[in-house]
Every structure is written in structure tokens, then in C-alpha cells.
Design a protein around this motif. Structure first.
Motif, PDB file in Angstrom:
ATOM      1  N   GLU A  15       0.807  -1.214   0.000  1.00 18.73           N
ATOM      2  CA  GLU A  15       0.000   0.000   0.000  1.00 18.73           C
ATOM      3  C   GLU A  15       0.844   1.269   0.000  1.00 18.73           C
ATOM      4  O   GLU A  15       0.364   2.345  -0.334  1.00 18.73           O
ATOM      5  N   SER A  16       2.096   1.149   0.392  1.00 17.19           N
ATOM      6  CA  SER A  16       2.993   2.304   0.469  1.00 17.19           C
ATOM      7  C   SER A  16       3.959   2.365  -0.710  1.00 17.19           C
ATOM      8  O   SER A  16       4.960   3.086  -0.659  1.00 17.19           O
ATOM      9  N   GLY A  17       3.691   1.596  -1.757  1.00 18.23           N
ATOM     10  CA  GLY A  17       4.584   1.558  -2.913  1.00 18.23           C
ATOM     11  C   GLY A  17       4.767   2.928  -3.548  1.00 18.23           C
ATOM     12  O   GLY A  17       3.915   3.811  -3.432  1.00 18.23           O
ATOM     13  N   ILE A  18       5.888   3.088  -4.224  1.00 21.17           N
ATOM     14  CA  ILE A  18       6.219   4.339  -4.899  1.00 21.17           C
ATOM     15  C   ILE A  18       6.699   4.009  -6.311  1.00 21.17           C
ATOM     16  O   ILE A  18       7.434   3.030  -6.508  1.00 21.17           O
ATOM     17  N   SER A  19       6.283   4.802  -7.266  1.00 19.50           N
ATOM     18  CA  SER A  19       6.669   4.527  -8.653  1.00 19.50           C
ATOM     19  C   SER A  19       8.177   4.692  -8.833  1.00 19.50           C
ATOM     20  O   SER A  19       8.839   5.417  -8.071  1.00 19.50           O
ATOM     21  N   ALA A  20       8.704   4.034  -9.851  1.00 15.42           N
ATOM     22  CA  ALA A  20      10.130   4.144 -10.160  1.00 15.42           C
ATOM     23  C   ALA A  20      10.498   5.587 -10.456  1.00 15.42           C
ATOM     24  O   ALA A  20      11.544   6.079 -10.007  1.00 15.42           O
ATOM     25  N   ALA A  21       9.630   6.291 -11.198  1.00 11.41           N
ATOM     26  CA  ALA A  21       9.909   7.689 -11.542  1.00 11.41           C
ATOM     27  C   ALA A  21       9.995   8.555 -10.285  1.00 11.41           C
ATOM     28  O   ALA A  21      10.923   9.365 -10.136  1.00 11.41           O
ATOM     29  N   ASP A  22       9.039   8.368  -9.368  1.00 12.10           N
ATOM     30  CA  ASP A  22       9.039   9.171  -8.143  1.00 12.10           C
ATOM     31  C   ASP A  22      10.214   8.819  -7.228  1.00 12.10           C
ATOM     32  O   ASP A  22      10.855   9.705  -6.658  1.00 12.10           O
ATOM     33  N   LEU A  81      18.481   3.331 -10.342  1.00 15.87           N
ATOM     34  CA  LEU A  81      17.579   2.808  -9.312  1.00 15.87           C
ATOM     35  C   LEU A  81      17.489   1.291  -9.408  1.00 15.87           C
ATOM     36  O   LEU A  81      17.624   0.584  -8.405  1.00 15.87           O
ATOM     37  N   ARG A  82      17.262   0.780 -10.613  1.00 17.77           N
ATOM     38  CA  ARG A  82      17.169  -0.676 -10.791  1.00 17.77           C
ATOM     39  C   ARG A  82      18.469  -1.371 -10.402  1.00 17.77           C
ATOM     40  O   ARG A  82      18.453  -2.438  -9.781  1.00 17.77           O
ATOM     41  N   GLU A  83      19.605  -0.757 -10.738  1.00 19.44           N
ATOM     42  CA  GLU A  83      20.904  -1.347 -10.384  1.00 19.44           C
ATOM     43  C   GLU A  83      21.088  -1.408  -8.864  1.00 19.44           C
ATOM     44  O   GLU A  83      21.534  -2.426  -8.327  1.00 19.44           O
ATOM     45  N   LEU A  84      20.751  -0.327  -8.181  1.00 23.47           N
ATOM     46  CA  LEU A  84      20.885  -0.307  -6.719  1.00 23.47           C
ATOM     47  C   LEU A  84      19.932  -1.309  -6.068  1.00 23.47           C
ATOM     48  O   LEU A  84      20.302  -1.985  -5.101  1.00 23.47           O
ATOM     49  N   CYS A  85      18.708  -1.403  -6.609  1.00 31.13           N
ATOM     50  CA  CYS A  85      17.756  -2.382  -6.070  1.00 31.13           C
ATOM     51  C   CYS A  85      18.285  -3.796  -6.259  1.00 31.13           C
ATOM     52  O   CYS A  85      18.155  -4.637  -5.360  1.00 31.13           O
ATOM     53  N   SER A  86      18.889  -4.060  -7.393  1.00 30.65           N
ATOM     54  CA  SER A  86      19.469  -5.386  -7.637  1.00 30.65           C
ATOM     55  C   SER A  86      20.581  -5.683  -6.636  1.00 30.65           C
ATOM     56  O   SER A  86      20.673  -6.796  -6.114  1.00 30.65           O
ATOM     57  N   GLN A  87      21.414  -4.689  -6.362  1.00 27.74           N
ATOM     58  CA  GLN A  87      22.483  -4.881  -5.374  1.00 27.74           C
ATOM     59  C   GLN A  87      21.900  -5.244  -4.010  1.00 27.74           C
ATOM     60  O   GLN A  87      22.390  -6.157  -3.326  1.00 27.74           O
ATOM     61  N   LEU A  88      20.870  -4.520  -3.606  1.00 22.38           N
ATOM     62  CA  LEU A  88      20.253  -4.788  -2.309  1.00 22.38           C
ATOM     63  C   LEU A  88      19.571  -6.151  -2.292  1.00 22.38           C
ATOM     64  O   LEU A  88      19.642  -6.878  -1.298  1.00 22.38           O
ATOM     65  N   ARG A  89      18.913  -6.518  -3.383  1.00 24.83           N
ATOM     66  CA  ARG A  89      18.273  -7.835  -3.455  1.00 24.83           C
ATOM     67  C   ARG A  89      19.313  -8.950  -3.355  1.00 24.83           C
ATOM     68  O   ARG A  89      19.056  -9.981  -2.740  1.00 24.83           O
ATOM     69  N   CYS A 138      10.477  -5.200  -3.261  1.00 26.77           N
ATOM     70  CA  CYS A 138       9.479  -5.624  -4.242  1.00 26.77           C
ATOM     71  C   CYS A 138       9.263  -4.485  -5.225  1.00 26.77           C
ATOM     72  O   CYS A 138       9.386  -3.318  -4.870  1.00 26.77           O
ATOM     73  N   ALA A 139       8.930  -4.846  -6.439  1.00 33.30           N
ATOM     74  CA  ALA A 139       8.598  -3.846  -7.457  1.00 33.30           C
ATOM     75  C   ALA A 139       7.671  -4.506  -8.457  1.00 33.30           C
ATOM     76  O   ALA A 139       8.033  -5.503  -9.079  1.00 33.30           O
ATOM     77  N   MET A 140       6.482  -3.961  -8.552  1.00 34.41           N
ATOM     78  CA  MET A 140       5.508  -4.477  -9.499  1.00 34.41           C
ATOM     79  C   MET A 140       4.861  -3.289 -10.191  1.00 34.41           C
ATOM     80  O   MET A 140       4.748  -2.215  -9.599  1.00 34.41           O
ATOM     81  N   PRO A 141       4.437  -3.469 -11.447  1.00 35.44           N
ATOM     82  CA  PRO A 141       3.892  -2.337 -12.201  1.00 35.44           C
ATOM     83  C   PRO A 141       2.728  -1.623 -11.510  1.00 35.44           C
ATOM     84  O   PRO A 141       2.648  -0.395 -11.550  1.00 35.44           O
ATOM     85  N   ASN A 142       1.870  -2.368 -10.845  1.00 36.48           N
ATOM     86  CA  ASN A 142       0.677  -1.727 -10.261  1.00 36.48           C
ATOM     87  C   ASN A 142       0.899  -1.184  -8.848  1.00 36.48           C
ATOM     88  O   ASN A 142       0.038  -0.479  -8.329  1.00 36.48           O
ATOM     89  N   THR A 143       2.035  -1.483  -8.229  1.00 36.10           N
ATOM     90  CA  THR A 143       2.277  -1.016  -6.861  1.00 36.10           C
ATOM     91  C   THR A 143       3.514  -0.148  -6.728  1.00 36.10           C
ATOM     92  O   THR A 143       3.646   0.586  -5.755  1.00 36.10           O
ATOM     93  N   GLY A 144       4.446  -0.246  -7.634  1.00 38.65           N
ATOM     94  CA  GLY A 144       5.709   0.462  -7.509  1.00 38.65           C
ATOM     95  C   GLY A 144       6.663  -0.300  -6.603  1.00 38.65           C
ATOM     96  O   GLY A 144       6.485  -1.491  -6.344  1.00 38.65           O
ATOM     97  N   TYR A 145       7.662   0.404  -6.110  1.00 38.00           N
ATOM     98  CA  TYR A 145       8.690  -0.186  -5.246  1.00 38.00           C
ATOM     99  C   TYR A 145       8.250  -0.101  -3.792  1.00 38.00           C
ATOM    100  O   TYR A 145       7.707   0.917  -3.349  1.00 38.00           O
ATOM    101  N   PHE A 146       8.536  -1.171  -3.045  1.00 36.88           N
ATOM    102  CA  PHE A 146       8.246  -1.177  -1.614  1.00 36.88           C
ATOM    103  C   PHE A 146       9.015  -2.309  -0.956  1.00 36.88           C
ATOM    104  O   PHE A 146       9.459  -3.243  -1.624  1.00 36.88           O
TER     105      PHE A 146
END
Length: 105
Positions: free
Chosen positions: A17-24, A36-44, A51-59
Motif C-alpha cells: 500500500e505504500s509503494g512508490i513509482s520508479a519515476a518518483d 535505481l534498478r541497479e541499486l535495487c538489484s544490489q540490495l536484493r 518488491c517492485a511491481m507495475p501496479n504497486t511500484g517499489y516497496f
């Protein structure tokens, strides 16, 4: 911006519910969406459940269900990419998997 700083930003986005878009998120972080995607991959890769899904954003996942849904999404996306690679190379999926396993050795 480094991975720990991004994780601090994501701490404000826990749960679907608190997801944020990649752009934001990239705008808040002052980086490109590619970075952003590279840093998220490093953390994963460190085991952080981003998590990152088209309808929820990153969270950050807070429930096993959120994590499971995100992993299922990643699995589906990976399988689609592998099917495309299989078709482009005109080889079967089992042969492609065999080649992928050989490349890791």
C-alpha cells in the motif's frame, strides 16, 4: 546515492500500500531509473526484500504474501525472457537451460 541510502528512502515505503513509482523514487533519490534498478538489484543480492511491481511500484515486503507475489512476478518475467531467447536462438528451452548451466561452470 548508494545502496544503503536508497534503503533508507525505501524504509518509508513498507508494504504494498505504500509503494512508490520508479519515476518518483528515482526523482527523490536524485538518480536515473536505470541507476535505481541497479541499486535495487544490489540490495536484493544482499537478501533485502525489495518488491517492485507495475501496479504497486517499489516497496519493502512486510508479509510473506507480498514477498511471494513479488518473487512470482520476477520468476514470470525471467521465464518470459528465457522463452524469447530460446525462440530467437531457435533452440528448445531444455537446450537453453543446458547451455545456461554450462556457462556457470
Amino acid at each position: 546515492m548508494n545502496a544503503p541510502e536508497l534503503l533508507n528512502l525505501l524504509a518509508h515505503h513498507q508494504g504494498r500500500e505504500s509503494g512508490i513509482s520508479a519515476a518518483d523514487l528515482s526523482r527523490q533519490a536524485g538518480i536515473s531509473t536505470r541507476q535505481l534498478r541497479e541499486l535495487c538489484s544490489q540490495l536484493r543480492e544482499q537478501g533485502i526484500a525489495i518488491c517492485a511491481m507495475p501496479n504497486t511500484g517499489y516497496f519493502l515486503a512486510v508479509t510473506p504474501e507480498e514477498l511471494g507475489q513479488s518473487c512470482k512476478f520476477l520468476h514470470h518475467r525471467a521465464m518470459k525472457s528465457l522463452r524469447l531467447a530460446s525462440q530467437m536462438q531457435k533452440i528448445s528451452m531444455p537446450d537453453l537451460f543446458g547451455q545456461l548451466l554450462l556457462n556457470q561452470a
